[in-house]
Design a protein around this motif. Structure first.
Motif, PDB file in Angstrom:
ATOM      1  N   THR A 154      42.460  58.802  48.770  1.00  0.00           N
ATOM      2  CA  THR A 154      42.692  58.608  47.139  1.00  0.00           C
ATOM      3  C   THR A 154      43.227  59.712  46.398  1.00  0.00           C
ATOM      4  O   THR A 154      43.061  59.653  45.289  1.00  0.00           O
ATOM      5  N   THR A 156      45.857  62.012  44.610  1.00  0.00           N
ATOM      6  CA  THR A 156      47.032  61.691  43.993  1.00  0.00           C
ATOM      7  C   THR A 156      48.256  62.725  44.338  1.00  0.00           C
ATOM      8  O   THR A 156      49.413  62.529  43.772  1.00  0.00           O
ATOM      9  N   TYR A 170      45.364  55.293  47.401  1.00  0.00           N
ATOM     10  CA  TYR A 170      45.588  55.297  45.758  1.00  0.00           C
ATOM     11  C   TYR A 170      46.962  54.765  45.616  1.00  0.00           C
ATOM     12  O   TYR A 170      47.137  53.686  44.718  1.00  0.00           O
ATOM     13  N   GLU A 171      48.150  54.950  46.367  1.00  0.00           N
ATOM     14  CA  GLU A 171      49.218  54.396  46.281  1.00  0.00           C
ATOM     15  C   GLU A 171      49.278  52.831  46.399  1.00  0.00           C
ATOM     16  O   GLU A 171      49.779  52.077  45.601  1.00  0.00           O
ATOM     17  N   GLN A 174      47.689  51.504  43.361  1.00  0.00           N
ATOM     18  CA  GLN A 174      48.574  51.535  42.323  1.00  0.00           C
ATOM     19  C   GLN A 174      49.617  50.566  42.403  1.00  0.00           C
ATOM     20  O   GLN A 174      50.022  49.875  41.395  1.00  0.00           O
ATOM     21  N   GLU A 175      50.298  50.340  43.636  1.00  0.00           N
ATOM     22  CA  GLU A 175      51.170  49.375  43.813  1.00  0.00           C
ATOM     23  C   GLU A 175      50.859  47.812  43.797  1.00  0.00           C
ATOM     24  O   GLU A 175      51.790  47.033  43.818  1.00  0.00           O
ATOM     25  N   TYR A 199      37.051  57.019  43.563  1.00  0.00           N
ATOM     26  CA  TYR A 199      38.177  56.284  43.038  1.00  0.00           C
ATOM     27  C   TYR A 199      38.085  54.620  43.287  1.00  0.00           C
ATOM     28  O   TYR A 199      38.244  53.874  42.348  1.00  0.00           O
TER      29      TYR A 199
END
Length: 321
Positions: A154, A156, A170-171, A174-175, A199
């Motif tokens: 996670t 960035t 993480y992506e 986010q998506e 996270y």
């Protein structure tokens, strides 16, 4: 892409458990390649590793190790994937560009999903972002995610680059590819700043660290873990579940052949107990990543990976039954 491009020697030539190959490694992927409900597909890519390379060779090694599964009858599920499984070979991917490889992977994965339940043999863990994008498009909704790993993935950034095998979780969040509250990580233990390692917890998911799981190996001991996972899925409406298995979730004693080994990990018993006991969840696919054969000893890591994939497949057959 021309047929003679990207046909490098590390593309696997054998087949998982010796099942029929539906196309030659040098041929394009046909959309109707397999009539079987389950399929194994190799993703020979390791262009996003941060430490030791070699995961591009994993599909071949995992397939070779799977030959020892013989008739494939699982002692717990009393079923075998033979007769229900095809090996669709390895995907055709660019060899140096992460963005191009991800685009090619997503497109090919999307073409293979209709009518098939696929186990993807990586490859480094950056492949999972493309696969989740394909599954999100295929199902038209975000998925629940069960993520076995030593690393939170996670971050960035990828050591100053925007993306890599340590940023995909993480992506994906986010998506909107996965449901935060139905995202569960198991085995996390690597170094990392709080913002990264917590996270998933911070966005509403759950991180079961390797430390938290020490000494819990049997299904009875792991029952609270599995109970919480089931509660989270139920609260999210029991969405489709994707399983991603980074082999470095295992302690290096069980899986030395990986790019970023981390001591203090899960045992093979813990992993198999969880896979067996969670088999009835609404899984729609899985991947196994980060096996690095050049660093393996006596095929320990490849054998663990092959056994995990086989266990998952047999569990899905048992769920259908």
């Amino acid at each position: 892409m021309a047929d003679d491009l990207h046909a490098f020697p590390y593309r696997a030539q054998n087949a998982f458990m010796g099942v029929a190959r539906r196309w030659a490694a040098a041929s394009p992927v046909p959309a109707d390649a397999s009539p079987a409900p389950y399929a194994v597909v190799g993703v020979p890519w390791d262009g996003a590793v941060t430490n030791r390379p070699g995961a591009r060779f994993a599909p071949e090694a995992i397939r070779r190790a799977s030959q020892m599964l013989c008739d494939g009858t699982h002692p717990h599920f009393d079923t075998s994937p033979l007769g229900q499984l095809d090996d669709l070979g390895d995907l055709r991917l660019p060899n140096t560009s992460l963005s191009d490889a991800r685009a090619a992977l997503e497109a090919q994965a999307l073409s293979l999903l209709p009518g098939r339940h696929v186990c993807w043999l990586g490859g480094d863990h950056s492949i999972t972002l493309s696969l989740l994008r394909a599954y999100r498009r295929h199902f038209g909704q975000p998925l629940a995610l069960i993520h076995f790993d030593a690393h939170c993935d996670t971050w960035t950034d990828h050591f100053g680059e925007p993306s890599g095998h340590g940023t995909w979780t993480y992506e994906a969040l986010q998506e909107g590819l996965v449901i935060p509250q139905a995202t569960v990580q198991i085995g996390i233990r690597s170094s990392g700043v709080r913002a990264a390692r917590e996270y998933v917890n911070d966005v509403g998911g759950r991180v079961f660290t390797a430390r938290e799981l020490r000494g819990q190996e049997s299904p009875a001991q792991l029952a609270p873990v599995m109970g919480e996972i089931r509660q989270r899925l139920a609260a999210a409406g029991n969405p489709p579940v994707y399983l991603t298995l980074d082999i470095d979730c295992l302690d290096p004693a069980f899986a030395p052949g990986t790019g970023t080994p981390e001591p203090g990990g899960l045992s093979s018993n813990q992993l198999l107990s969880l896979l067996e006991e969670l088999h009835d969840l609404p899984f729609v696919g899985m991947d196994c990543t980060e096996v690095s054969p050049p660093y393996d000893q006596s095929d320990l890591t490849a054998t663990a990976a092959a056994t995990a994939v086989w266990t998952y497949l047999c569990g899905q057959l048992a769920r259908q039954r």
